[in-house]
Design a protein around this motif. Sequence first.
Motif, short mmCIF file in Angstrom:
data_model
loop_
_atom_site.label_atom_id
_atom_site.label_comp_id
_atom_site.label_asym_id
_atom_site.label_seq_id
_atom_site.Cartn_x
_atom_site.Cartn_y
_atom_site.Cartn_z
N ALA A 259 -72.14 -12.90 68.72
CA ALA A 259 -71.68 -13.67 69.80
C ALA A 259 -71.63 -13.25 71.15
O ALA A 259 -71.43 -13.85 72.13
CB ALA A 259 -70.11 -14.04 69.30
N LYS A 260 -71.94 -11.91 71.25
CA LYS A 260 -72.03 -11.46 72.52
C LYS A 260 -72.96 -12.04 73.55
O LYS A 260 -72.38 -12.32 74.76
CB LYS A 260 -72.13 -10.00 72.43
CG LYS A 260 -70.85 -9.14 71.86
CD LYS A 260 -71.44 -7.51 71.91
CE LYS A 260 -70.13 -6.84 71.39
NZ LYS A 260 -70.11 -5.19 71.60
N PRO A 261 -74.03 -12.39 73.34
CA PRO A 261 -75.03 -12.86 74.38
C PRO A 261 -74.87 -14.41 74.35
O PRO A 261 -75.34 -15.24 75.22
CB PRO A 261 -76.45 -12.67 73.91
CG PRO A 261 -76.11 -12.50 72.26
CD PRO A 261 -74.91 -11.97 72.25
N MET A 262 -73.86 -15.03 73.56
CA MET A 262 -73.82 -16.58 73.59
C MET A 262 -73.12 -17.24 74.87
O MET A 262 -72.38 -16.40 75.57
CB MET A 262 -72.86 -16.82 72.28
CG MET A 262 -73.50 -16.98 71.15
SD MET A 262 -72.43 -17.50 69.87
CE MET A 262 -73.60 -17.87 68.50
N THR A 263 -73.60 -18.22 75.23
CA THR A 263 -72.88 -19.17 76.28
C THR A 263 -71.49 -19.46 75.76
O THR A 263 -71.24 -19.65 74.42
CB THR A 263 -73.68 -20.22 76.78
OG1 THR A 263 -73.77 -21.30 75.77
CG2 THR A 263 -74.97 -19.91 77.27
N TRP A 264 -70.76 -20.06 76.66
CA TRP A 264 -69.39 -20.53 75.98
C TRP A 264 -69.47 -21.62 75.40
O TRP A 264 -68.74 -21.76 74.24
CB TRP A 264 -68.63 -20.78 77.34
CG TRP A 264 -67.66 -19.68 77.97
CD1 TRP A 264 -67.93 -18.97 78.92
CD2 TRP A 264 -66.42 -18.91 77.06
NE1 TRP A 264 -66.92 -17.93 79.17
CE2 TRP A 264 -66.13 -18.02 78.29
CE3 TRP A 264 -66.02 -19.34 76.08
CZ2 TRP A 264 -65.24 -17.06 77.79
CZ3 TRP A 264 -65.09 -18.21 75.65
CH2 TRP A 264 -64.52 -17.24 76.61
N ALA A 265 -70.26 -22.67 75.60
CA ALA A 265 -70.57 -23.87 74.79
C ALA A 265 -71.04 -23.25 73.42
O ALA A 265 -70.66 -23.72 72.33
CB ALA A 265 -71.75 -24.52 75.26
N HIS A 266 -72.01 -22.12 73.16
CA HIS A 266 -72.45 -22.05 71.90
C HIS A 266 -71.39 -21.00 71.10
O HIS A 266 -71.31 -20.96 70.04
CB HIS A 266 -73.89 -21.20 71.96
CG HIS A 266 -74.92 -21.93 72.32
ND1 HIS A 266 -76.05 -21.69 73.24
CD2 HIS A 266 -75.23 -23.31 72.01
CE1 HIS A 266 -76.78 -22.59 73.48
NE2 HIS A 266 -76.44 -23.84 72.90
N TYR A 267 -70.50 -20.24 71.92
CA TYR A 267 -69.55 -19.53 71.37
C TYR A 267 -68.45 -20.59 70.42
O TYR A 267 -68.04 -20.07 69.41
CB TYR A 267 -68.59 -18.89 72.48
CG TYR A 267 -67.74 -17.70 72.07
CD1 TYR A 267 -68.32 -16.34 71.93
CD2 TYR A 267 -66.51 -17.94 71.52
CE1 TYR A 267 -67.46 -15.34 71.30
CE2 TYR A 267 -65.72 -16.96 71.25
CZ TYR A 267 -66.23 -15.55 70.93
OH TYR A 267 -65.43 -14.64 70.59
N PHE A 268 -68.65 -21.83 70.82
CA PHE A 268 -67.60 -22.68 70.22
C PHE A 268 -68.55 -23.13 68.99
O PHE A 268 -67.88 -23.10 68.03
CB PHE A 268 -67.20 -23.75 71.12
CG PHE A 268 -66.09 -23.41 72.16
CD1 PHE A 268 -64.79 -23.83 71.42
CD2 PHE A 268 -66.23 -22.96 73.15
CE1 PHE A 268 -63.69 -23.47 72.13
CE2 PHE A 268 -65.06 -22.45 73.91
CZ PHE A 268 -63.76 -22.82 73.66
#
Length: 328
Positions: free
Chosen positions: A153-162
């Motif tokens: 999850a560390k390199p994810m964008t905020w959208a992909h974090y969801f």
Amino acid sequence: MSTDTSSEEKFLSLRNGRTLAYAEAGNLSSKTIVLYLHGFFTVGDASHLSPVLGRNVHFITPTLPGWGNTSAPPPSTPYRDCLTSDMTTLLSHLYPDSNSRDIKLYIAGGSFGTAPAQILYGAPYDKFPFGRCISGVLLMGAMTPFRYHKDYAKPMTWAHYFVPGPIGYNIPFNLLTRLVKFVLARKMTTIEGAEAMLRETVFDRMDQAEREAFAKWCEERGRVPEEAVRKMAGNVMKSISKSWEGFLLTPPLLHSDWGFRPDALDEEHSRPRVLLTASKDDHMSPVAYAQYLAANYKNARIKHIDGGHLSILYHMDEVWAEFLADEQ
């Protein structure tokens, strides 16, 4: 040499009344096979085949479970078991006289398709007998098995974090993914809506250098950028024409047990070489994912590419030639 220049969609009946859609092109009698597994919001499409693949390769690209005209997995059947069964049935159908040892199989995947590609690569041979034939694996813009990649999850964008990241995964009943599907479905009722979605998520994020590279890539293929975007939008519409099951299955699949740990594959499974491509500005498939896989698969290396998520398109002939160097 048998060839198929039309690459029209074909259908294979499966058990339990399910259907598998696929396309194929190149030398249909060749026992050198590229099995290409498509990415997010698209279908198996064998049109515009690279000349590298058309020489002596049978290119097969199935539409994955739940997308387009391919049925979703049966209830209570894990995705990995559905996938290995479907691909075994497809290859047995196309090579009925093969003993699953006399062919050379190259597995390739792009973006989301790298997840099922890895599942096939690591599958037990009793589940996927053709696994013994694998000569190489190509993972372009790779995803990782989130279950074992603790820092996914560390390199994810905020959208992909969801979605498909930890927030959506930890909300019961896949509710957040279903909410996102509801929003997207309202936007993507027409091909114009699908095109707008592609521009918002991919094309508008390109810098000037990548816009020029995309325009050059289109020109070399006798198309203009608008036509290429419309073609992609058409495949988006095809992918959700029957249902949204493929989309809804994506987060659970990325978090699921793929049947193996990347760092624990036995020597026979680790024999095929793994080529990873990583685009430096890809916000959907971060470079960190390729680095994780290269560190955990025993026979893997990374080819770095400038640009964003679509930049692999501009290097495909080069990548195919490198991947299939033993077949040239």
